[in-house]
Design a protein around this motif. Structure first.
Motif, PDB file in Angstrom:
ATOM      1  N   ARG A   1      13.355  -0.106  92.529  1.00 57.40           N
ATOM      2  CA  ARG A   1      12.605  -0.424  91.305  1.00 57.40           C
ATOM      3  C   ARG A   1      13.517  -0.678  90.116  1.00 57.40           C
ATOM      4  O   ARG A   1      13.085  -1.251  89.109  1.00 57.40           O
ATOM      5  CB  ARG A   1      11.628   0.716  90.985  1.00 57.40           C
ATOM      6  CG  ARG A   1      12.280   2.053  90.740  1.00 57.40           C
ATOM      7  CD  ARG A   1      11.255   3.145  90.530  1.00 57.40           C
ATOM      8  NE  ARG A   1      11.878   4.443  90.298  1.00 57.40           N
ATOM      9  CZ  ARG A   1      12.333   4.842  89.129  1.00 57.40           C
ATOM     10  NH1 ARG A   1      12.216   4.058  88.065  1.00 57.40           N
ATOM     11  NH2 ARG A   1      12.893   6.038  88.987  1.00 57.40           N
ATOM     12  N   LEU A   2      14.789  -0.299  90.232  1.00 53.71           N
ATOM     13  CA  LEU A   2      15.752  -0.558  89.170  1.00 53.71           C
ATOM     14  C   LEU A   2      16.549  -1.839  89.420  1.00 53.71           C
ATOM     15  O   LEU A   2      17.431  -2.186  88.640  1.00 53.71           O
ATOM     16  CB  LEU A   2      16.708   0.630  89.024  1.00 53.71           C
ATOM     17  CG  LEU A   2      16.071   1.968  88.628  1.00 53.71           C
ATOM     18  CD1 LEU A   2      17.121   3.058  88.584  1.00 53.71           C
ATOM     19  CD2 LEU A   2      15.348   1.851  87.293  1.00 53.71           C
ATOM     20  N   GLY A   3      16.249  -2.503  90.526  1.00 52.77           N
ATOM     21  CA  GLY A   3      16.959  -3.731  90.853  1.00 52.77           C
ATOM     22  C   GLY A   3      18.263  -3.519  91.577  1.00 52.77           C
ATOM     23  O   GLY A   3      19.068  -4.449  91.694  1.00 52.77           O
ATOM     24  N   VAL A   4      18.483  -2.312  92.112  1.00 49.68           N
ATOM     25  CA  VAL A   4      19.728  -1.982  92.813  1.00 49.68           C
ATOM     26  C   VAL A   4      19.532  -2.185  94.317  1.00 49.68           C
ATOM     27  O   VAL A   4      18.482  -1.834  94.870  1.00 49.68           O
ATOM     28  CB  VAL A   4      20.140  -0.522  92.526  1.00 49.68           C
ATOM     29  CG1 VAL A   4      21.384  -0.138  93.308  1.00 49.68           C
ATOM     30  CG2 VAL A   4      20.354  -0.330  91.030  1.00 49.68           C
ATOM     31  N   GLU A   5      20.546  -2.719  94.991  1.00 47.28           N
ATOM     32  CA  GLU A   5      20.476  -2.895  96.442  1.00 47.28           C
ATOM     33  C   GLU A   5      20.172  -1.564  97.127  1.00 47.28           C
ATOM     34  O   GLU A   5      20.708  -0.516  96.743  1.00 47.28           O
ATOM     35  CB  GLU A   5      21.791  -3.435  96.980  1.00 47.28           C
ATOM     36  CG  GLU A   5      22.124  -4.845  96.568  1.00 47.28           C
ATOM     37  CD  GLU A   5      23.489  -5.247  97.085  1.00 47.28           C
ATOM     38  OE1 GLU A   5      23.573  -5.688  98.246  1.00 47.28           O
ATOM     39  OE2 GLU A   5      24.473  -5.094  96.326  1.00 47.28           O
ATOM     40  N   THR A   6      19.343  -1.633  98.165  1.00 52.40           N
ATOM     41  CA  THR A   6      18.922  -0.399  98.818  1.00 52.40           C
ATOM     42  C   THR A   6      18.660  -0.619 100.297  1.00 52.40           C
ATOM     43  O   THR A   6      18.329  -1.731 100.725  1.00 52.40           O
ATOM     44  CB  THR A   6      17.644   0.153  98.153  1.00 52.40           C
ATOM     45  OG1 THR A   6      17.240   1.365  98.810  1.00 52.40           O
ATOM     46  CG2 THR A   6      16.500  -0.848  98.228  1.00 52.40           C
ATOM     47  N   LEU A   7      18.801   0.462 101.072  1.00 51.10           N
ATOM     48  CA  LEU A   7      18.441   0.479 102.485  1.00 51.10           C
ATOM     49  C   LEU A   7      17.197   1.327 102.729  1.00 51.10           C
ATOM     50  O   LEU A   7      16.794   1.524 103.875  1.00 51.10           O
ATOM     51  CB  LEU A   7      19.605   1.051 103.311  1.00 51.10           C
ATOM     52  CG  LEU A   7      20.916   0.261 103.247  1.00 51.10           C
ATOM     53  CD1 LEU A   7      22.039   1.053 103.906  1.00 51.10           C
ATOM     54  CD2 LEU A   7      20.765  -1.102 103.890  1.00 51.10           C
ATOM     55  N   ASP A   8      16.594   1.820 101.666  1.00 51.84           N
ATOM     56  CA  ASP A   8      15.406   2.668 101.770  1.00 51.84           C
ATOM     57  C   ASP A   8      14.300   1.944 102.537  1.00 51.84           C
ATOM     58  O   ASP A   8      13.994   0.774 102.260  1.00 51.84           O
ATOM     59  CB  ASP A   8      14.915   3.035 100.374  1.00 51.84           C
ATOM     60  CG  ASP A   8      13.634   3.833 100.416  1.00 51.84           C
ATOM     61  OD1 ASP A   8      13.693   5.041 100.698  1.00 51.84           O
ATOM     62  OD2 ASP A   8      12.551   3.238 100.173  1.00 51.84           O
ATOM     63  N   ALA A   9      13.701   2.635 103.487  1.00 50.87           N
ATOM     64  CA  ALA A   9      12.699   2.014 104.347  1.00 50.87           C
ATOM     65  C   ALA A   9      11.531   1.434 103.555  1.00 50.87           C
ATOM     66  O   ALA A   9      11.045   0.341 103.864  1.00 50.87           O
ATOM     67  CB  ALA A   9      12.187   3.030 105.367  1.00 50.87           C
ATOM     68  N   GLY A  10      11.089   2.135 102.532  1.00 50.59           N
ATOM     69  CA  GLY A  10       9.964   1.643 101.744  1.00 50.59           C
ATOM     70  C   GLY A  10      10.278   0.335 101.048  1.00 50.59           C
ATOM     71  O   GLY A  10       9.474  -0.612 101.063  1.00 50.59           O
TER      72      GLY A  10
END
Length: 247
Positions: A46-55
């Protein structure tokens, strides 16, 4: 032609960089309409940062699939996304198994030279996600050969931080080494920034798939700023086709 929609690039670098799931879906629709045949994206939180979070991964993939049914969708697993933490990356990717099948990526790119490569490949196979092996050097080619056959979705020959004038020669050395080592799997050749367009043309001459998008460059082959991902796709297809017909 694969469209690489955003990578880690910031909106400050180009206003058309898609960040949210909705923006990624819109950019994907335009890229496919322009001739993109596969999609590669870096989901953001939600902050625009790259992520691997499943959601976040599931939301991005679902939105893109809704807009582009039948087009394969892949994501990055770059170790920088977990700030270099191999265990955190592996745990995050393992949680993709809880996503509905329709929300899981078709494939994920894994850089051979990063720590934890073998375990991550195994985990991706366990959660039902194909693997693109990112090869940046002849050392990576050797490592991939030592790993053995794994039914790679693609072998990504990625020429990173190379001067434009030597990029094609560097690619040829890596491609030759993969062949010498008997590494099986479809090849895709691409570069980034200054070397990007030389390698699109070289892929055309070799008859290999390539990729383009705002992850790799914000500038067209004419040196002018690109409008968006679709603009880059159209330019790349023209360049690739011209190079291919000149073989």
């Amino acid at each position: 032609m694969k469209a690489c929609l955003n990578g880690g690039r910031r909106v400050e670098e180009h206003p058309a960089v898609p960040v949210t799931a909705e923006q990624l879906a819109s950019a994907a629709v335009d890229a496919v309409a322009a001739g993109g045949e596969a999609l590669h994206l870096h989901p953001r939180d939600r902050l625009g940062v790259e992520t691997l979070d499943a959601g976040d991964v599931g939301a991005a993939v679902t939105a893109v699939r809704r807009g582009c049914p039948g087009v394969s969708v892949g994501v990055s697993t770059g170790l920088w996304i977990s700030e270099g933490d191999v265990r955190r990356r592996l745990a995050a990717v393992a949680r993709w198994v809880d996503l509905p099948v329709a929300a899981r990526p078709d494939f994920a790119s894994v850089n051979v030279g990063e720590a934890g490569f073998a375990d991550l490949v195994q985990t991706l196979h366990q959660v039902g996600v194909g693997v693109e092996a990112g090869v940046w050097s002849t050392a990576d080619a050797q490592e991939l050969a030592a790993f053995g056959a794994a039914g790679w979705t693609r072998i990504l020959v990625e020429i990173i931080d190379s001067p434009a004038e030597t990029a094609a020669a560097t690619a040829d050395v890596i491609l030759a080494r993969l062949d010498e080592l008997g590494v099986a799997g479809p090849r895709l050749l691409h570069g980034e920034e200054a070397a990007c367009w030389q390698l699109v043309a070289h892929a055309g001459r070799l008859g290999l798939p390539t990729r383009i998008g705002l992850e790799d460059t914000t500038i067209g082959p004419d040196g002018q700023p690109a409008t968006d991902n679709a603009h880059l796709i159209r330019q790349a297809l023209n360049l690739w086709t011209a190079a291919a017909t000149s073989r």
